[in-house]
Design a protein around this motif. Structure first.
Motif, short mmCIF file in Angstrom:
data_model
loop_
_atom_site.label_atom_id
_atom_site.label_comp_id
_atom_site.label_asym_id
_atom_site.label_seq_id
_atom_site.Cartn_x
_atom_site.Cartn_y
_atom_site.Cartn_z
N ASP A 115 0.80 -1.21 0.00
CA ASP A 115 0.00 0.00 0.00
C ASP A 115 0.84 1.27 0.00
N ARG A 116 2.18 1.14 0.01
CA ARG A 116 3.06 2.32 -0.06
C ARG A 116 3.94 2.31 -1.29
N GLY A 118 3.06 3.13 -4.32
CA GLY A 118 2.67 4.10 -5.33
C GLY A 118 3.69 5.19 -5.56
N VAL A 305 -0.91 8.02 -9.28
CA VAL A 305 -0.92 7.40 -7.95
C VAL A 305 -2.17 7.82 -7.18
N ARG A 309 -5.19 5.25 -5.95
CA ARG A 309 -5.64 5.09 -4.57
C ARG A 309 -7.14 5.34 -4.44
N ARG A 310 -7.66 6.26 -5.23
CA ARG A 310 -9.07 6.63 -5.09
C ARG A 310 -9.99 5.70 -5.88
N THR A 360 0.17 2.23 -12.94
CA THR A 360 -0.84 1.26 -12.51
C THR A 360 -0.37 -0.17 -12.72
N PRO A 432 -10.76 0.25 -4.57
CA PRO A 432 -10.26 -0.18 -3.27
C PRO A 432 -11.31 -0.04 -2.18
N ASN A 436 -9.17 6.14 1.66
CA ASN A 436 -8.22 7.04 2.30
C ASN A 436 -6.92 6.36 2.69
N GLY A 437 -6.68 5.16 2.19
CA GLY A 437 -5.42 4.49 2.49
C GLY A 437 -5.38 3.86 3.84
N ALA A 442 -5.56 -0.09 -0.40
CA ALA A 442 -5.58 1.30 -0.81
C ALA A 442 -4.66 1.56 -1.98
N GLY A 443 -5.06 1.11 -3.16
CA GLY A 443 -4.33 1.47 -4.37
C GLY A 443 -3.59 0.34 -4.99
#
Length: 470
Positions: A115-116, A118, A305, A309-310, A360, A432, A436-437, A442-443
């Motif tokens: 999740d980090r 991106g 990115v 995530r959104r 992506t 996702p 909001n991660g 989240a992404g």
């Protein structure tokens, strides 16, 4: 990041060095073409194998070997007395580039949770775009003032700095009880199939799609691939493990990269001839017309990115593919009377779309890599990114011959080719669960657990991994 950039920089600097190399060494056009073809064949043949070796022996070790060999081969080319030595050493340089490239992605998988990923991948994509875009300018300055050999000497200090950084920074390593073994039979068959495929595609512009040698090579690729597939089903140590081959996000992402890369680079190949042969622009003016593509790749990566995530990988990849298709189709409608702004707009659209697809698909491939297989997955991704452009240029050169003035129909074919990416894009993970991660979705996909990392000896090993597309 630095390891990825040196390969991208070298590829575009070479374009500026080849004319001077031909004059100085008295080489034929065919021999100069082989300074590129030999490199591409070696890279394609060894990328997946190098990734597998990295999974077994350590990606940082492969990165060090790759960058040292890359720099040494560059020095050898700069000292080469004849074009034969240049061709051989370019193939050697390609082999070490194959060791280098998968490690630059696999180390990201170890240094960051899914999740980090991106931001690091966006930075890597932007860095590659900057390196590739600045290569012709730097190469032109070096060749104009110091000669073609300077274009290869520049790699030596860069490679030395990267090697020092690789030794100085300790990245986390996965604690794998049973590291995967390299199946030599599978490795040999895969190398032969990929090398033959790239060689056949590279020769399409000169020989055409229906020439006997081309058809013979394609038939050989199909035959070797069939033998490889049969052997992979029977062996206990497949070079592409079932966990990777059966991952829908991984295979879909590689398909997207292959077809969109083919469309983008085929369009750039055709547009370059159009700008110089029809509009009679010099190389610098042509490069400035294409510059919005590079700018939007750099600026579009962080935006991609945020969108990822959104909205999730599926919607983001579809949007990026649509932008690429629209940009290539728009390029087909331009003519001598088109304004600079119209041309800048279509190139910017292609750049924004390709950056979105790259971020992506790369994030999905690396994030979905099963534990212990980050290297082979990264090697597969880099293979798709090498074969795609070669295929696209073959389509661009072979669809309507070398007639640059009739580029419209060819670009529509390339747009249709890029549009094929919509099908695999629809197979990527959807929206996702936590926008909001707050969760692992989240992404980036996180169905594969993150490998447990050994404690880093230096605190900066996590914050600054020794690599950065694609």
């Amino acid at each position: 990041m630095a390891g990825a950039m040196i390969v991208a920089l070298d590829g575009t600097i070479l374009l500026m060095a080849q004319p001077g190399m031909q004059r100085d060494l008295g080489a034929s056009v065919s021999q100069i073409q082989w300074t590129s073809t030999g490199y591409l064949v070696a890279v394609a043949a060894l990328l997946v194998i190098a990734g597998r070796l990295g999974d077994r022996y350590g990606h940082q070790r492969l990165l060090l070997v790759g960058v040292l060999g890359f720099g040494a081969a560059s020095a050898g080319i700069a000292l080469a007395p004849g074009v034969g030595w240049v061709i051989v050493l370019r193939a050697v340089q390609g082999g070490f580039a194959a060791f280098l490239q998968p490690a630059t992605l696999a180390l990201l998988r170890l240094a960051y949770p899914a999740d980090r990923l991106g931001t690091p991948i966006a930075i890597r994509t932007s860095a590659i775009a900057v390196a590739a875009g600045s290569g012709p300018l730097l190469g032109g300055v070096l060749v104009a003032h110091l000669g073609w050999r300077a274009a290869f000497w520049v790699n030596v200090p860069l490679a030395s700095v990267i090697a020092v950084l690789t030794l100085a920074v300790r990245a986390p390593t996965p604690q794998c009880a049973n590291p995967p073994r390299l199946n030599l039979t599978s490795a040999g068959l895969l190398a032969v199939a990929l090398a033959t495929l790239v060689h056949a595609l590279s020769d399409v512009p000169a020989r055409g799609w229906t020439a006997s040698p081309t058809l013979l090579e394609f038939s050989a690729v199909i035959g070797v691939a069939a033998v490889l597939a049969r052997h992979e089903r029977r062996t206990t140590h497949a070079i592409v493990p079932p966990a990777v081959a059966g991952s829908v996000p991984v295979t879909a992402s590689m398909a997207i990269l292959l077809v969109t890369g083919a469309g983008v680079f085929g369009a750039l190949f055709k547009a370059t001839f159009y700008l110089q042969d029809v509009l009679r622009l010099d190389p610098l003016a042509s490069g400035l017309r294409v510059l919005p593509l590079t700018v939007l790749m750099v600026l579009g990566s962080p935006v991609a990115v945020a969108a990822l995530r959104r909205y999730g990988a599926r919607r983001t990849a579809i949007a990026g593919t649509v932008l690429v298709v629209a940009g290539i189709a728009g390029l087909s409608r331009l003519g001598p009377a088109s304004t600079w702004m119209a041309m800048a707009a279509v190139f910017a659209t292609i750049g924004a779309g390709f950056a979105t697809v790259m971020v992506t698909a790369t994030g999905t491939v690396v994030g979905d890599a099963p534990p212990g297989y980050a290297g082979v997955v990264s090697g597969l991704k880099q293979t798709a990114m090498n074969i795609g452009p070669t295929f696209g240029i073959a389509v661009a050169a072979g669809a309507t011959g070398q007639a640059a003035s009739t580029m419209s129909s060819t670009l529509l074919i390339l747009a249709a080719l890029a549009a094929l990416g919509l099908l695999p894009a629809s197979r990527l993970p959807g929206r996702p669960a936590h926008l909001n991660g707050d969760g692992p979705a989240a992404g980036f996909p996180a169905r594969a657990p993150i490998p447990q990392a050994a404690p880093a000896r230096h605190a900066k090993a996590i914050e600054q991994p020794p690599n950065a597309p694609g």
